[in-house]
Structures are given as C-alpha cells and as structure tokens.
Design a protein around this motif. Structure first.
Motif, PDB file in Angstrom:
ATOM      1  N   ALA A   1       0.497  -0.970   0.245  1.00 55.96           N
ATOM      2  CA  ALA A   1      -0.089   0.214  -0.099  1.00 55.96           C
ATOM      3  C   ALA A   1       0.889   1.102   0.256  1.00 55.96           C
ATOM      4  CB  ALA A   1      -1.000  -0.207   1.419  1.00 55.96           C
ATOM      5  N   MET A   2       2.223   1.354   0.775  1.00 55.72           N
ATOM      6  CA  MET A   2       2.536   2.369   0.696  1.00 55.72           C
ATOM      7  C   MET A   2       3.589   2.471  -0.637  1.00 55.72           C
ATOM      8  SD  MET A   2       1.624   4.189   3.622  1.00 55.72           S
ATOM      9  CE  MET A   2       3.382   4.796   3.666  1.00 55.72           C
ATOM     10  N   LYS A   3       4.175   1.298  -1.408  1.00 50.95           N
ATOM     11  CA  LYS A   3       4.759   1.457  -2.296  1.00 50.95           C
ATOM     12  C   LYS A   3       3.969   2.089  -3.110  1.00 50.95           C
ATOM     13  CE  LYS A   3       7.497  -1.284  -4.907  1.00 50.95           C
ATOM     14  NZ  LYS A   3       8.321  -2.538  -5.525  1.00 50.95           N
ATOM     15  N   ARG A   4       2.894   1.764  -3.389  1.00 50.85           N
ATOM     16  CA  ARG A   4       2.019   2.181  -4.566  1.00 50.85           C
ATOM     17  C   ARG A   4       1.841   3.282  -3.793  1.00 50.85           C
ATOM     18  NH1 ARG A   4      -3.498  -1.082  -4.873  1.00 50.85           N
ATOM     19  NH2 ARG A   4      -3.872   0.490  -5.975  1.00 50.85           N
TER      20      ARG A   4
ATOM     21  N   ASN B   1       4.314  10.403  -7.408  1.00 54.00           N
ATOM     22  CA  ASN B   1       5.283  10.396  -7.604  1.00 54.00           C
ATOM     23  C   ASN B   1       4.540  10.431  -9.390  1.00 54.00           C
ATOM     24  OD1 ASN B   1       8.491  10.562  -8.305  1.00 54.00           O
ATOM     25  ND2 ASN B   1       8.061   9.515 -10.141  1.00 54.00           N
ATOM     26  N   SER B   2       3.931  10.386  -9.987  1.00 54.76           N
ATOM     27  CA  SER B   2       3.634  10.316 -11.139  1.00 54.76           C
ATOM     28  C   SER B   2       2.657  11.377 -10.911  1.00 54.76           C
ATOM     29  CB  SER B   2       2.794   8.936 -11.980  1.00 54.76           C
ATOM     30  OG  SER B   2       2.002   9.125 -11.083  1.00 54.76           O
ATOM     31  N   ARG B   3       2.058  11.743 -10.256  1.00 54.18           N
ATOM     32  CA  ARG B   3       1.245  12.942  -9.757  1.00 54.18           C
ATOM     33  C   ARG B   3       2.416  14.142 -10.253  1.00 54.18           C
ATOM     34  NH1 ARG B   3      -3.725  11.856  -5.571  1.00 54.18           N
ATOM     35  NH2 ARG B   3      -4.840   9.960  -7.219  1.00 54.18           N
ATOM     36  N   ILE B   4       2.824  14.272  -9.233  1.00 58.32           N
ATOM     37  CA  ILE B   4       3.847  15.291  -8.865  1.00 58.32           C
ATOM     38  C   ILE B   4       4.923  15.705 -10.066  1.00 58.32           C
ATOM     39  CG2 ILE B   4       5.765  17.009  -7.692  1.00 58.32           C
ATOM     40  CD1 ILE B   4       4.288  15.288  -5.144  1.00 58.32           C
TER      41      ILE B   4
ATOM     42  N   THR C   1      -4.592   9.170 -12.886  1.00 56.47           N
ATOM     43  CA  THR C   1      -3.504   9.208 -12.788  1.00 56.47           C
ATOM     44  C   THR C   1      -3.727   7.711 -12.221  1.00 56.47           C
ATOM     45  OG1 THR C   1      -2.949  11.461 -12.216  1.00 56.47           O
ATOM     46  CG2 THR C   1      -2.480   9.455 -11.075  1.00 56.47           C
ATOM     47  N   ALA C   2      -4.469   7.529 -10.787  1.00 59.64           N
ATOM     48  CA  ALA C   2      -4.810   6.358 -10.270  1.00 59.64           C
ATOM     49  C   ALA C   2      -4.981   6.015  -9.112  1.00 59.64           C
ATOM     50  CB  ALA C   2      -3.884   4.911 -10.013  1.00 59.64           C
ATOM     51  N   ALA C   3      -5.381   5.266  -8.990  1.00 59.85           N
ATOM     52  CA  ALA C   3      -6.676   5.271  -7.028  1.00 59.85           C
ATOM     53  C   ALA C   3      -5.802   5.323  -6.273  1.00 59.85           C
ATOM     54  CB  ALA C   3      -7.665   3.903  -6.947  1.00 59.85           C
ATOM     55  N   LEU C   4      -5.383   6.095  -4.930  1.00 57.54           N
ATOM     56  CA  LEU C   4      -4.734   5.684  -3.734  1.00 57.54           C
ATOM     57  C   LEU C   4      -5.286   4.588  -3.184  1.00 57.54           C
ATOM     58  CD1 LEU C   4      -4.105   9.869  -2.452  1.00 57.54           C
ATOM     59  CD2 LEU C   4      -2.094   8.584  -3.329  1.00 57.54           C
ATOM     60  N   PRO C   5      -4.078   4.064  -2.706  1.00 52.20           N
ATOM     61  CA  PRO C   5      -4.586   2.153  -2.147  1.00 52.20           C
ATOM     62  C   PRO C   5      -4.888   2.940  -0.761  1.00 52.20           C
ATOM     63  CG  PRO C   5      -2.552   2.703  -2.532  1.00 52.20           C
ATOM     64  CD  PRO C   5      -2.649   3.702  -3.021  1.00 52.20           C
ATOM     65  N   ILE C   6      -4.785   3.476  -0.576  1.00 49.55           N
ATOM     66  CA  ILE C   6      -5.397   4.106   1.098  1.00 49.55           C
ATOM     67  C   ILE C   6      -5.088   5.342   1.388  1.00 49.55           C
ATOM     68  CG2 ILE C   6      -2.518   4.823   1.075  1.00 49.55           C
ATOM     69  CD1 ILE C   6      -2.563   3.783   4.284  1.00 49.55           C
ATOM     70  N   SER C   7      -5.741   6.070   2.621  1.00 51.23           N
ATOM     71  CA  SER C   7      -6.087   7.524   2.393  1.00 51.23           C
ATOM     72  C   SER C   7      -5.170   8.272   2.976  1.00 51.23           C
ATOM     73  CB  SER C   7      -7.699   7.657   3.257  1.00 51.23           C
ATOM     74  OG  SER C   7      -8.732   7.018   2.866  1.00 51.23           O
ATOM     75  N   LEU C   8      -4.556   9.812   2.212  1.00 58.71           N
ATOM     76  CA  LEU C   8      -4.050  10.159   3.534  1.00 58.71           C
ATOM     77  C   LEU C   8      -4.433  11.567   3.585  1.00 58.71           C
ATOM     78  CD1 LEU C   8      -1.277   9.623   0.033  1.00 58.71           C
ATOM     79  CD2 LEU C   8      -1.322   8.838   1.909  1.00 58.71           C
TER      80      LEU C   8
END
Length: 578
Positions: free
Chosen positions: A176-179, A185-188, A385-392
C-alpha cells in the motif's frame, strides 16, 4: 513552400510563442514583488487579504468623511481600488462623477456600506485571482532555483484495515505504501522537469518536496484521490425533516460528529452531511442545507476507470464524466435501477458536492456537475492518474529555500548570453554578414525554447538551463552546414538566389539527420533517467526541435528578405568569395 507562405508560418509561430510566453513576462517583469507574494498564497489567504484591505479602506474613508477631510485621494495608490469602484457605481447610477475624489465623494457613490464593501472586495479579488492565474501559466522554477514547499503525509493504515475487514500483514502495508509513493510521484512529476523529492519516512509516512512558490493548495490537490469520491442514495424525507428542525434549532447538530440531537429524526443506518457550493474565491462554502444519506456508499471511487471534463451543452457549466470498470458498471446499474426517482448525492471528502434525481438506470458512463472548471479538471486528472490505495492526510508542511537560487539563474543567464555573443563573434568573423543571420536565428531559437517550456507548463531547473546552453552552441551547426553548401554553390558560379536555394536544399537532410539522432537520444534519456537527467534531456530535445525551425525556416527567410526586399546581388558569407 513559397516565400510568402514561409513568412506567414514564421509570423504565426512567433505570435503563438509570444502568447505562451507573455504570462512569464507579465509575472517576472511586470508584477511587483508585493503583489506576487499575495497572489501565490492560498485562496483562503487571498480572501482574508481582500476583506481585510476592504475593511481598512472603508474605515479610513469614514474617518476622513467624519473629519470633513476634503483631500483629493486620486493620486494615492491605497485608494485607487475604492475610486475605481466608485466610478463604476456612479456610472451604473447614471450620476455625474465628482471632479474631486475625496472621502465624501467616494462614500456617496454607494447606496450603503454593504454594497460598497462588496464592490471594493470584488475588485481586490479579481485583481489577485487574475495574478494567481498569470503565475500558474508562467514558467515555474524548480527547487534548486526558487525553493518550494515540503510536507509530511500520514497514511491511514488503520482505515485501510477497517476497509478490508482484517488486520494488515507486513506485505500488505508495504504494498500500500509503495503504491502510494508511486502514484504521488506520477502526479507531481508528470512531465519530468519538476524534480520532486518523494521518499518513505518511517512505517506510515511519506515526505515530499514540491518546487515552486509555497502554496498549501498544491499539496491538497495532489493527495486528493478517487477513493474519497463516492455516490450515496439520499433519504429525501429525512433530509427535509432535518433541515426543518435545524432551521429553528441551529445548535441542534454536533458539527464534529454530524449527529442531530433530536432522537429518531435520523433513521438508523443513515448519516448526515453538509451541502457545499463554490464561493467567488473558488472555496467550498456551506449552503446551510443538510442531506441524510445511506451510511454506506452505493459506489466508491475505486471503480472509476477514466475521467474527462466537458461542458453541459445547454448550461455551459463544467461537468466531469466518469467511465466505470465492468464491476463498477454492474454495481451502478443495479443501484440506479433500484432507486429510479430517488436522489443521488456525489460526496467528495465527506462534503456533498452535487446531487440529482435518478431519471433512468445508468451502467458505465456517469456524468456529474457541481464543480468549478478548475476543480473538475483537477479531479479528472487525479482520477486518471490512479486510485490511491490508502487515505492520506497532511501532518505538517513548510516552505523550503532554494539550494542555488538567484545566483544560479544569473549565472545561467550569463552563460547563455556569453554563448550567444561568442557565437556571434565567431560566425561574424568567419562568415561575415551571414553570421548575423545565424545569430539572429539563435536568438529566436532561445525565444521559442522558453515559449515551449511555458506552453507545456514545464519547470525550469539548473539541468534544464544546462540543456538550453548546450543547445545554443549546437544549434549553430545547422547554419554552418548550410553556409558551407552555399559557398560551394557560389564557387561553382551560381547567382545569389540560386546558390542560397541549392545550399538549403542540399543541406536539408544532413541537418535533419543530425538533429533527429540527438532528439532520439534525448527522448531515451528522458524515459530512462530521473530527476536532473530528465530535466536536461527534455530541454535538449525541445532545443533541437526549435533549432530545426530557426535554422531551416527563419534563416532562409532572412536570406530571402535580403534578396527580394533589399535587392542584394552578392552573398556576404566568406572572405575568399567576392
């Protein structure tokens, strides 16, 4: 291509380039530093600034009017916004404007203090937001040149565990953290020139650095993920009851837990959420309306496959279109089929952004409104971009200084100027007046490179400056090849026009081959490299593309101008050829 068409192409390209480059000129050279500091703040800060300045001006004007101060204020910058607002008010009321703009004359333009406050505040708002838009369209400087901001982001592993229904294993946490890091990174770093710093910090935190002027809204927009978007069925009857109760009992709801104090008003298995709309600053503003929703969403954002932005053909308002995956399409079709005639709410970050009545079953394509144009575009980009696997969530954020800053910018500017001057001296000494042709083409080449950088919203870093400096030196190669070909034709006894035409024709593929191979190498570097390597590679590729245009189009046009307009019969291109 005819000479006239070539001229039109060059004029069109230069005009488009200026259009892209103008925001950078306006921001860095025409906008005062104090205005820049205000414009780069968050929208909350801009709203606070506009309202504070308006209040101070009105208070000052009232004090002057009470003291019967008849000083003409038209020459003082502080009162320029109030005077402009007063002029507009006099014009709308069809009243003659006063000859002297003292405090009494300004106050007399408005029907009341409320209308005066709204008028002056709107002018401050429009001015600062327009500058903010200019800044967003200008060339952005990287961390090494202008600094930026850093943030520590907390990952909600507990929330993910509850969502999955079991305790997370070490492998699941790591995945989850790696994704999350990869997606951030892809967003920024979408175009490769922003050179962000993104790294894990501890077990459940991510540290990021983003170049550019510190702006907290940038962090919020980056971490917003599609998992925070969900569709809920609305209990219209309970919503009406809750709104009626709170209309007479405004303290009857706990704002933190969103629970109504009156028992039985909200049915079991239902939740209460606020409805928001955008205010004039583009910020969420509570409408005063509450909706009662099902406690579980009918569909969450994890099923969204793609997202685009369009405009409603009737109202012209922006709308976001989502395409669902097969599983999401089946779920949504079943949900809408079972609730035809009921209201569905679109909830983003626990805020109801939009709601509408379900007219018919919907399977895969979903259209929602209620967003501003910027918010709709930002949301669609993040969903693609893709779904974040975890809330930040942001734990802390702060501004960071430039590691190199203005000295490096000045040195880079000096390097480019010295490079161009050196080229000019060499080319003029070796190729006589034709050397001026090459130098002018390179100046326009640099102008085009900067405009392309702005057009694609890429970030200027020290490695990209190095790429530009290298390109400036390499770009003159095309002129050298062409000039040598022209000299060969002149030695063969051809006239000026024939020698120039033959020289450009014979040199064309040699110039194309050398530049295309460099562009291919640069593109591979951009794809395989990271950070500074990408910045250098992309600026090198841009420079080679623009140098092809300046060398083959602009340089040829200058020769044709000298031949057809100035009527020159000989080519000043060599000390040995007369």
């Amino acid at each position: 291509m005819s000479k006239f068409r070539r001229l039109l192409v060059v004029i069109a390209v230069l005009a488009v380039a200026f259009m892209f480059l103008f925001p950078s000129i306006q921001w860095y050279f025409l906008t005062p530093k104090e205005d820049q500091a205000i414009a780069v703040g968050s929208r909350e800060q801009i709203r606070e600034y506009s309202r504070r300045m308006t209040y101070l001006i009105i208070t000052d004007l009232k004090q002057k009017a009470t003291a019967k101060d008849t000083t003409d204020l038209s020459g003082q910058k502080m009162y320029s916004v109030a005077i402009e607002s007063a002029k507009k008010a006099y014009s709308l009321a069809k009243k003659p404007a006063p000859k002297t703009w003292d405090a009494i004359a300004i106050l007399s333009a408005f029907s009341g203090e409320r209308s005066m406050f709204d008028s002056i505040e709107s002018r401050y708002r429009e001015h600062v937001l327009s500058l903010k838009n200019v800044h967003s369209n200008a060339v952005q400087l990287g961390l090494d040149l202008a600094g930026g901001m850093s943030a520590v982001i907390q990952a909600d592993l507990k929330g993910l565990s509850e969502k999955l229904g079991h305790d997370l294993s070490a492998a699941e946490k790591e995945d989850a953290m790696k994704r999350a890091v990869e997606i951030l990174n892809s967003r920024i770093d979408k175009f490769g020139l922003t050179e962000p710093v993104i790294r894990r910090q501890g077990e459940d935190q991510i540290y990021i650095e983003i170049p550019g002027t510190p702006d907290p809204e940038r962090i919020s927009s980056i971490i917003m993920g599609k998992g925070n978007l969900a569709f809920y069925i609305v209990d219209s009857e309970a919503s009406t009851a809750v709104n009626s109760y709170l209309a007479t009992n405004p303290l009857g709801i706990d704002e933190k837990t969103m629970t109504v104090n009156k028992p039985g008003l909200v049915p079991d298995g239902k939740i209460v959420r606020k409805v928001y709309k955008k205010d004039s600053y583009g910020l969420d503003e509570f409408t005063g309306e509450y909706l009662v929703l099902e406690s579980k969403p009918g569909l969450d954002g994890s099923h969204i496959q793609s997202a685009t932005v369009s405009s409603d053909p009737i109202t012209g308002k922006p709308e976001t279109n989502f395409a669902l995956d097969k599983e999401g399409g089946d779920i949504f079709y079943k949900l809408t089929s079972e609730n035809v005639g009921k209201t569905m709410a679109v909830v983003l970050d626990d805020r109801v952004k939009s709601y509408a009545r379900i007219q018919e079953p919907i399977r895969e394509s979903v259209r929602i409104t209620g967003f501003s144009a910027d918010e709709a575009a930002s949301l669609a980009l993040l969903l693609r971009t893709a779904a974040l696997p975890i809330s930040l969530s942001v734990v802390s954020q702060q501004a960071i200084g430039a590691s190199l800053g203005e000295d490096s910018i000045a040195q880079g500017r000096t390097a480019i100027l010295v490079g161009i001057l050196s080229i000019f001296v060499f080319m003029f000494a070796y190729y006589k007046w034709a050397g001026f042709n090459a130098t002018l083409a390179q100046v326009l080449n640099l102008y085009l490179m900067l405009s392309v950088l702005t057009a694609f919203k890429l970030t200027l870093t020290l490695p990209s400056i190095a790429g530009f400096v290298l390109t400036t030196g390499m770009a003159v190669d095309a002129n050298v090849i062409i000039f040598e070909r022209i000299k060969e034709e002149l030695r063969a006894g051809k006239t000026r026009a024939a020698a120039i035409d033959a020289g450009f024709h014979k040199a064309f593929w040699a110039v194309m081959d050398s530049n295309i191979t460099t562009i291919i190498a640069a593109l591979f570097m951009a794809q395989l490299g990271t950070g500074p390597i990408q910045g250098f590679a992309i600026s090198l590729a841009i420079g080679n593309m623009t140098s092809l245009f300046s060398g083959l189009f602009v340089s040829r046009l200058i020769f044709d101008f000298e031949t057809d307009v100035l009527g020159l019969k000989h080519v000043s291109i060599s000390w040995r050829i007369k």
